[in-house]
Each structure stands twice: as C-alpha cells, then as structure tokens.
Design an enzyme around this catalytic site. Structure first.
Site, PDB file in Angstrom:
ATOM      1  N   LYS A  42       2.169  -3.330   7.145  1.00 26.06           N
ATOM      2  CA  LYS A  42       2.275  -3.321   5.760  1.00 26.06           C
ATOM      3  C   LYS A  42       3.877  -3.033   5.600  1.00 26.06           C
ATOM      4  O   LYS A  42       4.503  -3.638   4.724  1.00 26.06           O
ATOM      5  CB  LYS A  42       1.527  -2.643   5.262  1.00 26.06           C
ATOM      6  CG  LYS A  42      -0.021  -3.193   4.942  1.00 26.06           C
ATOM      7  CD  LYS A  42      -0.073  -4.676   4.457  1.00 26.06           C
ATOM      8  CE  LYS A  42      -0.137  -4.658   3.122  1.00 26.06           C
ATOM      9  NZ  LYS A  42      -0.484  -6.001   2.271  1.00 26.06           N
ATOM     10  N   TYR A  76      -2.217  -0.421  10.989  1.00 24.18           N
ATOM     11  CA  TYR A  76      -2.067  -1.183   9.667  1.00 24.18           C
ATOM     12  C   TYR A  76      -0.803  -0.822   8.588  1.00 24.18           C
ATOM     13  O   TYR A  76      -0.110  -1.546   8.211  1.00 24.18           O
ATOM     14  CB  TYR A  76      -3.491  -0.715   8.798  1.00 24.18           C
ATOM     15  CG  TYR A  76      -3.267  -1.025   7.386  1.00 24.18           C
ATOM     16  CD1 TYR A  76      -3.550  -2.492   6.977  1.00 24.18           C
ATOM     17  CD2 TYR A  76      -3.234   0.019   6.408  1.00 24.18           C
ATOM     18  CE1 TYR A  76      -3.551  -2.691   5.502  1.00 24.18           C
ATOM     19  CE2 TYR A  76      -3.297  -0.243   5.140  1.00 24.18           C
ATOM     20  CZ  TYR A  76      -3.449  -1.841   4.614  1.00 24.18           C
ATOM     21  OH  TYR A  76      -3.298  -1.924   3.125  1.00 24.18           O
ATOM     22  N   THR A 104       0.800  -1.192   0.050  1.00 23.53           N
ATOM     23  CA  THR A 104       0.022  -0.055  -0.092  1.00 23.53           C
ATOM     24  C   THR A 104       0.654   1.383  -0.044  1.00 23.53           C
ATOM     25  O   THR A 104       2.062   1.472   0.627  1.00 23.53           O
ATOM     26  CB  THR A 104      -0.928   0.162   1.374  1.00 23.53           C
ATOM     27  OG1 THR A 104      -1.429   1.389   1.337  1.00 23.53           O
ATOM     28  CG2 THR A 104      -0.120  -0.088   2.433  1.00 23.53           C
ATOM     29  N   ASP A 105       0.246   2.177  -0.314  1.00 23.23           N
ATOM     30  CA  ASP A 105       0.862   3.685  -0.408  1.00 23.23           C
ATOM     31  C   ASP A 105       1.017   4.169   0.953  1.00 23.23           C
ATOM     32  O   ASP A 105       1.591   5.070   1.340  1.00 23.23           O
ATOM     33  CB  ASP A 105       0.307   4.609  -1.420  1.00 23.23           C
ATOM     34  CG  ASP A 105      -0.994   5.078  -1.062  1.00 23.23           C
ATOM     35  OD1 ASP A 105      -1.800   4.452  -0.187  1.00 23.23           O
ATOM     36  OD2 ASP A 105      -1.575   5.703  -1.862  1.00 23.23           O
ATOM     37  N   GLU A 106       0.346   3.553   1.847  1.00 24.11           N
ATOM     38  CA  GLU A 106       0.182   4.226   3.341  1.00 24.11           C
ATOM     39  C   GLU A 106       1.431   3.890   4.191  1.00 24.11           C
ATOM     40  O   GLU A 106       1.976   4.467   5.021  1.00 24.11           O
ATOM     41  CB  GLU A 106      -1.026   3.305   4.139  1.00 24.11           C
ATOM     42  CG  GLU A 106      -2.456   3.828   3.481  1.00 24.11           C
ATOM     43  CD  GLU A 106      -3.357   3.688   4.506  1.00 24.11           C
ATOM     44  OE1 GLU A 106      -3.206   3.471   5.778  1.00 24.11           O
ATOM     45  OE2 GLU A 106      -4.600   3.698   3.832  1.00 24.11           O
TER      46      GLU A 106
HETATM   47  P1  NAD Z   1      -9.820  -7.524   1.857  1.00 23.75           P
HETATM   48  O1  NAD Z   1      -9.575  -7.107   3.387  1.00 23.75           O
HETATM   49  O2  NAD Z   1     -10.984  -7.067   1.078  1.00 23.75           O
HETATM   50  O3  NAD Z   1      -9.354  -8.973   1.578  1.00 23.75           O
HETATM   51  C1  NAD Z   1      -8.082  -9.421   2.380  1.00 23.75           C
HETATM   52  C2  NAD Z   1      -8.668 -11.041   1.983  1.00 23.75           C
HETATM   53  O4  NAD Z   1      -7.329 -11.541   2.862  1.00 23.75           O
HETATM   54  C3  NAD Z   1      -9.708 -11.545   2.497  1.00 23.75           C
HETATM   55  O5  NAD Z   1     -10.277 -12.576   1.793  1.00 23.75           O
HETATM   56  C4  NAD Z   1      -9.510 -12.425   3.786  1.00 23.75           C
HETATM   57  O6  NAD Z   1     -10.183 -13.318   4.010  1.00 23.75           O
HETATM   58  C5  NAD Z   1      -7.976 -12.980   3.605  1.00 23.75           C
HETATM   59  N1  NAD Z   1      -7.119 -13.030   4.785  1.00 23.75           N
HETATM   60  C6  NAD Z   1      -7.241 -12.396   5.814  1.00 23.75           C
HETATM   61  N2  NAD Z   1      -6.387 -12.795   6.872  1.00 23.75           N
HETATM   62  C7  NAD Z   1      -5.895 -13.802   6.301  1.00 23.75           C
HETATM   63  C8  NAD Z   1      -5.188 -15.181   6.820  1.00 23.75           C
HETATM   64  N3  NAD Z   1      -4.542 -14.794   8.094  1.00 23.75           N
HETATM   65  N4  NAD Z   1      -4.789 -16.179   6.106  1.00 23.75           N
HETATM   66  C9  NAD Z   1      -5.221 -16.276   4.664  1.00 23.75           C
HETATM   67  N5  NAD Z   1      -6.115 -15.259   4.239  1.00 23.75           N
HETATM   68  C10 NAD Z   1      -6.525 -14.335   4.870  1.00 23.75           C
HETATM   69  O7  NAD Z   1      -8.284  -6.586   1.185  1.00 23.75           O
HETATM   70  P2  NAD Z   1      -8.190  -5.803  -0.063  1.00 23.75           P
HETATM   71  O8  NAD Z   1      -8.702  -4.544  -0.020  1.00 23.75           O
HETATM   72  O9  NAD Z   1      -8.687  -6.563  -1.138  1.00 23.75           O
HETATM   73  O10 NAD Z   1      -6.254  -5.675   0.140  1.00 23.75           O
HETATM   74  C11 NAD Z   1      -5.843  -6.743  -0.467  1.00 23.75           C
HETATM   75  C12 NAD Z   1      -4.300  -6.417  -0.517  1.00 23.75           C
HETATM   76  O11 NAD Z   1      -4.067  -5.260  -1.074  1.00 23.75           O
HETATM   77  C13 NAD Z   1      -3.890  -6.136   1.236  1.00 23.75           C
HETATM   78  O12 NAD Z   1      -2.578  -6.763   1.288  1.00 23.75           O
HETATM   79  C14 NAD Z   1      -3.938  -4.623   1.247  1.00 23.75           C
HETATM   80  O13 NAD Z   1      -2.894  -4.029   1.996  1.00 23.75           O
HETATM   81  C15 NAD Z   1      -3.623  -4.352  -0.309  1.00 23.75           C
HETATM   82  N6  NAD Z   1      -3.892  -2.899  -0.739  1.00 23.75           N
HETATM   83  C16 NAD Z   1      -5.207  -2.545  -0.419  1.00 23.75           C
HETATM   84  C17 NAD Z   1      -5.663  -1.419  -1.020  1.00 23.75           C
HETATM   85  C18 NAD Z   1      -7.119  -0.937  -1.132  1.00 23.75           C
HETATM   86  O14 NAD Z   1      -7.502  -0.029  -1.240  1.00 23.75           O
HETATM   87  N7  NAD Z   1      -8.221  -1.897  -0.856  1.00 23.75           N
HETATM   88  C19 NAD Z   1      -4.810  -0.495  -1.754  1.00 23.75           C
HETATM   89  C20 NAD Z   1      -3.323  -0.920  -1.686  1.00 23.75           C
HETATM   90  C21 NAD Z   1      -2.982  -2.267  -1.287  1.00 23.75           C
HETATM   91  O1  DAU Z   2      -4.189   3.889   0.470  1.00 24.63           O
HETATM   92  C1  DAU Z   2      -4.385   2.512   0.228  1.00 24.63           C
HETATM   93  C2  DAU Z   2      -5.481   2.171   1.355  1.00 24.63           C
HETATM   94  O2  DAU Z   2      -6.441   2.570   1.216  1.00 24.63           O
HETATM   95  C3  DAU Z   2      -5.384   0.697   1.724  1.00 24.63           C
HETATM   96  O3  DAU Z   2      -3.879   0.071   1.979  1.00 24.63           O
HETATM   97  C4  DAU Z   2      -6.423   0.321   2.731  1.00 24.63           C
HETATM   98  O4  DAU Z   2      -6.313  -1.074   2.706  1.00 24.63           O
HETATM   99  C5  DAU Z   2      -7.555   0.785   2.270  1.00 24.63           C
HETATM  100  O5  DAU Z   2      -8.443   0.415   3.290  1.00 24.63           O
HETATM  101  C6  DAU Z   2      -7.429   2.189   2.074  1.00 24.63           C
HETATM  102  O6  DAU Z   2      -7.256   2.863   3.330  1.00 24.63           O
HETATM  103  P1  DAU Z   2      -8.031   4.259   3.782  1.00 24.63           P
HETATM  104  O7  DAU Z   2      -7.708   4.260   5.236  1.00 24.63           O
HETATM  105  O8  DAU Z   2      -7.556   5.384   2.917  1.00 24.63           O
HETATM  106  O9  DAU Z   2      -9.693   3.936   3.297  1.00 24.63           O
HETATM  107  P2  DAU Z   2     -11.015   4.149   3.979  1.00 24.63           P
HETATM  108  O10 DAU Z   2     -11.827   3.607   2.867  1.00 24.63           O
HETATM  109  O11 DAU Z   2     -11.114   3.483   5.546  1.00 24.63           O
HETATM  110  O12 DAU Z   2     -10.923   5.625   4.146  1.00 24.63           O
HETATM  111  C7  DAU Z   2     -10.852   6.472   2.913  1.00 24.63           C
HETATM  112  C8  DAU Z   2     -11.089   7.850   3.613  1.00 24.63           C
HETATM  113  O13 DAU Z   2     -12.421   8.296   4.281  1.00 24.63           O
HETATM  114  C9  DAU Z   2     -10.118   8.302   4.801  1.00 24.63           C
HETATM  115  O14 DAU Z   2      -9.656   9.515   4.832  1.00 24.63           O
HETATM  116  C10 DAU Z   2     -11.117   8.141   5.989  1.00 24.63           C
HETATM  117  C11 DAU Z   2     -12.406   8.559   5.729  1.00 24.63           C
HETATM  118  N1  DAU Z   2     -13.781   7.959   6.096  1.00 24.63           N
HETATM  119  C12 DAU Z   2     -13.613   6.457   6.141  1.00 24.63           C
HETATM  120  C13 DAU Z   2     -14.719   5.928   6.827  1.00 24.63           C
HETATM  121  C14 DAU Z   2     -14.864   4.343   6.712  1.00 24.63           C
HETATM  122  C15 DAU Z   2     -14.582   8.707   6.523  1.00 24.63           C
HETATM  123  O15 DAU Z   2     -14.493  10.028   6.805  1.00 24.63           O
HETATM  124  N2  DAU Z   2     -15.619   8.141   7.235  1.00 24.63           N
HETATM  125  C16 DAU Z   2     -15.777   6.562   7.240  1.00 24.63           C
HETATM  126  O16 DAU Z   2     -16.786   5.990   7.845  1.00 24.63           O
END
Ligand code: NAD
Ligand code: DAU
Length: 352
Positions: A161, A157, A132-134
């Site tokens: 990562k 988180y 992630t970019d975080e």
């Molecule tokens: P998600 O939470 O939707 O999915 C995570 C998956 O991992 C689920 O299917 C869950 O069952 C599985 N999992 C969790 N713990 C596990 C374990 N101990 N063993 C096996 N499986 C397990 O997440 P996502 O949003 O699809 O993100 C996927 C990946 O991409 C993550 O590594 C996240 O850090 C990264 N990522 C997400 C975003 C985003 O915006 N969602 C952006 C950048 C990177």
């Molecule tokens: O940048 C990549 C990341 O983006 C991934 O690594 C994470 O897995 C993914 O969850 C996401 O993180 P964020 O924290 O940016 O996403 P989230 O959807 O939780 O929140 C997006 C923005 O909205 C953030 O500034 C917080 C705000 N927010 C979120 C929720 C859930 C609110 O204002 N209200 C809310 O109820």
C-alpha cells in the site's frame, strides 16, 4: 454538483460496497461504475439493494490486466476514479506476498496508466487513492499518525500500500495528474469478510468456537464505523485539495482484548446467553509475525479543512454490527462455506 461518471474499483468489497451505496443513492445524476474482480473478498450480495438503480453499473474485471483497463477507459470516458480494489488482509500478505504486489502495486499503476492515457490534459479529472494508516508503521504507547508522519511499512500488505501511495503521488508530480489520497484506520461494520478480527470473532462466538487472540492481546487499533469512512471519502473526493493527503480515523483506540470482551458481552446478550458465557472461548495463540503494536490517527486536518468527523460511538456501532451479522446468517454462511474452511485451517492450525 455537475454530473459525473465515476469508476469505483473494489466496490463489491467491504468498504467499497458502502461507498458505492452512498454515491448511488446520494447522487442520482452521477453514473457509478463498480469494477471488481470478485475475489474471495468481493461479493455482489453486498449490493443487492442498489443493483437495479439506473445510475449503477457493475463490471467484472481485474486491475492487473492492463489491456482490459485501457479498453474500459477508452470506452467509458470517466471523470474520476475512486480506487479501493486491493488485497487487504495482513495475515494473507504474510503467507502470499506476491498477490499483494500484483493487485496493490501493479494494479494501481495499470489504473494510473489507463487514466493518464484517456484523460488528456486532466481538466476536471480526479484520481482518488484509498489507503491505510498501516503505511506509517507502528506507534509506541503515545503519539498519533499525522499526514507528516514518515512512511515505515512493516508487513507485505502495508509495504504494497505504501508503494502504491508513492506511485500515485509520483503521477501527480511527474505528469500533473490530479490526485487525492486518504489513509484510514481500522473499519468495522456490516459486509466485512470474516477473516478480519470483528466478524471472525462474532461468527466464532455464535458457533462456540475458540477466539484466537494473537500474542498478549494488548495490540491497539483505532476503530471507525465503515459508513463514516464512506462519508469521508465522499467529502474528500469532492472537496479535497489536489495533491493532498488526508488521515481518517475514529479517535477511538481500543486494545484488542478490550474490544473482544465488549464484543463477547454484546453477542451473548443478543443471543440471549447469560453474561460472560463466551469468555471461556478466549484463546491466546501465537502472534502475527511483525505485528504492529499500535495505530492511532490524528484526523484534525480532515475535520478543520473539510468538516468531516466520525458520527458513531463504539458501543453503538458494535451493537449494530453484531445485530447485522446475527440477522444476516445467510450472508455469513455463504461466505464461510467452501474455501473459507480451508483458509481457516491453514491460517490457524499452527497457531493454536
Ligand atoms: P476487501 O478485501 O473487503 O475488498 C477488496 C475488494 O477488491 C474486493 O471486492 C475484491 O474482489 C476486489 N479486488 C481484489 N483484487 C482485485 C483485482 N485485482 N482487480 C479488481 N478488483 C479486485 O477490502 P476493504 O477492507 O473493503 O478495503 C478496501 C480498500 O480500503 C483497500 O484498498 C484497503 O487497503 C483500504 N483500507 C481498508 C481498511 C479496513 O479497515 N478494511 C482501512 C483503511 C484502508
Ligand atoms: O489499520 C487499517 C487496516 O486495518 C487496513 O488497512 C487493513 O486492510 C485491515 O485488515 C486492518 O488491518 P489489521 O491487521 O489491523 O486488522 P485485523 O482485523 O486483521 O486485526 C485487528 C487486530 O486483531 C490486530 O492487532 C490483529 C488482531 N487479531 C486479528 C485476527 C484476524 C487477532 O488477535 N486474532 C485474529 O484472529
């Protein structure tokens, strides 16, 4: 493309399910094994259209269980791993950091160890870590994260990562394991669990529930259509340089309140409500602890070296996303039944 057996971890989650679908459909000669523990975020309903394909197998298992992984790798002879399994929600990491340490750090090391033990001299192998970019922390009003930006994670988180990124690089430098890493911005699209901003708000607008905007609502994220992330992973897995890192992003920055207003407009329109009906649902609430102000990715490297670019503009992507959630209310009702109500009350009770 030579035949390959690829282990995708977390393939029943949001991004993982889009990636598994892409690989299974695009590479009929590959074997795609999806390993997922099916936590609250994992859902086999995300994969019903491909579950019968000959080149797809699902394995239920936990990456925190090292013995299980060692056995799986000994039996299966994987050519590559694309590792997405993780605890992924920042707010949950604030209330329960340990589950993030276990899955994101220990789970990643368990996978690296299992691969290392079964891969011998690493010839023809590849370990792809999806991150992630975080990990880069937060930006001020200007600037972009590049691959050279120093790590400065600020939530449990992102710290978990960042730790896993460092460990993957350490296995490359120490043991010679062939690896690639990508760090991506916020994804959006179908099958995202409604704890994240967009699906949570779409569902709340539909049900006329308050929209809890954290802080002043001016936090900024760089949004990417999830299928574009999947195509980037495909390109980087096949063509990325061994040991390298690639930033992936949409060049698509939005302040939260602006994307929320756009979403309200699209949802009201698709539900046939008069424009502006759901504006009244906006509720400013207590901020997220340690809330990162702004993320924005410089994705020049992946464009120049591998030719990847995002395909979809935000308005089009958000319109498709809203349509998908409104048309798939059974999916949403299933994932918001049971424990979700409890989660919602715990997470938002002391905010409003
Ligand atoms: P998600 O939470 O939707 O999915 C995570 C998956 O991992 C689920 O299917 C869950 O069952 C599985 N999992 C969790 N713990 C596990 C374990 N101990 N063993 C096996 N499986 C397990 O997440 P996502 O949003 O699809 O993100 C996927 C990946 O991409 C993550 O590594 C996240 O850090 C990264 N990522 C997400 C975003 C985003 O915006 N969602 C952006 C950048 C990177
Ligand atoms: O940048 C990549 C990341 O983006 C991934 O690594 C994470 O897995 C993914 O969850 C996401 O993180 P964020 O924290 O940016 O996403 P989230 O959807 O939780 O929140 C997006 C923005 O909205 C953030 O500034 C917080 C705000 N927010 C979120 C929720 C859930 C609110 O204002 N209200 C809310 O109820």
């Amino acid at each position: 493309m030579a035949k390959q057996k690829i282990l995708v971890t977390g393939g029943a989650g949001f991004i993982g399910s889009h990636l598994v679908r892409l690989l299974v459909n695009k590479y009929p000669d590959y074997q795609i094994v999806n390993l997922d523990a099916l936590t609250y975020a994992g859902n086999l309903a995300n994969l019903t259209d491909i579950e019968q394909k000959d080149n797809y197998t699902f394995v239920k298992g936990d990456i925190v269980d090292a013995d299980f992984l060692d056995q799986l790798f000994a039996e299966q002879n994987f050519d590559g791993v694309i590792h997405l399994a993780a605890e992924s929600h920042v707010d949950r990491s604030i209330t329960d950091p340990m589950s993030f340490i276990k899955t994101n750090i220990i789970g990643t090391v368990n996978l690296l160890n299992a691969a290392r033990k079964s891969w011998g001299d690493f010839e023809g192998k590849r370990f792809y870590h999806v991150s992630t970019d975080e990990v880069y922390g937060t930006l001020g009003e200007t600037g972009l994260f590049t691959e050279e930006t120093s790590y400065d994670p600020r939530s449990p988180y992102s710290a978990s990562k960042a730790s896993s990124d460092h460990l993957v690089r350490a296995y490359h430098h120490t043991y010679g394991m062939p690896i690639v890493i990508s760090n991506c911005s916020n994804n959006y699209g179908p099958f995202q669990f409604p704890e994240k901003l967009l699906p949570l708000f779409i569902n709340n607008i539909k049900h006329n529930k308050a929209l809890p905007v954290y802080g002043d609502g001016k936090y900024t994220r760089d949004w990417l259509w999830v299928e574009d992330h999947a195509t980037a992973i495909d390109v980087i897995y096949h063509e990325g340089k061994n040991g390298d890192t690639y930033n992936i992003g949409g060049h698509n920055e939005w302040k939260n309140i602006d994307i929320i207003n756009l979403m309200i407009k699209i949802v009201d329109e698709q539900l046939g409500r008069p424009e502006g009906t759901s504006q009244k649902l906006i509720t400013y609430v207590k901020d997220r602890a340690g809330h990162d102000r702004r993320y924005a990715i410089d994705a020049t490297k992946v464009k120049d070296e591998l030719g990847w670019m995002p395909s979809l503009q935000m308005e089009e992507g958000l319109t498709r996303t809203v349509k998908w959630y409104l048309e798939n209310s059974e999916w949403m009702d299933n994932v918001t039944s049971g424990n979700y109500q409890q989660y919602y009350e715990q997470m938002y009770a002391d905010r409003v």
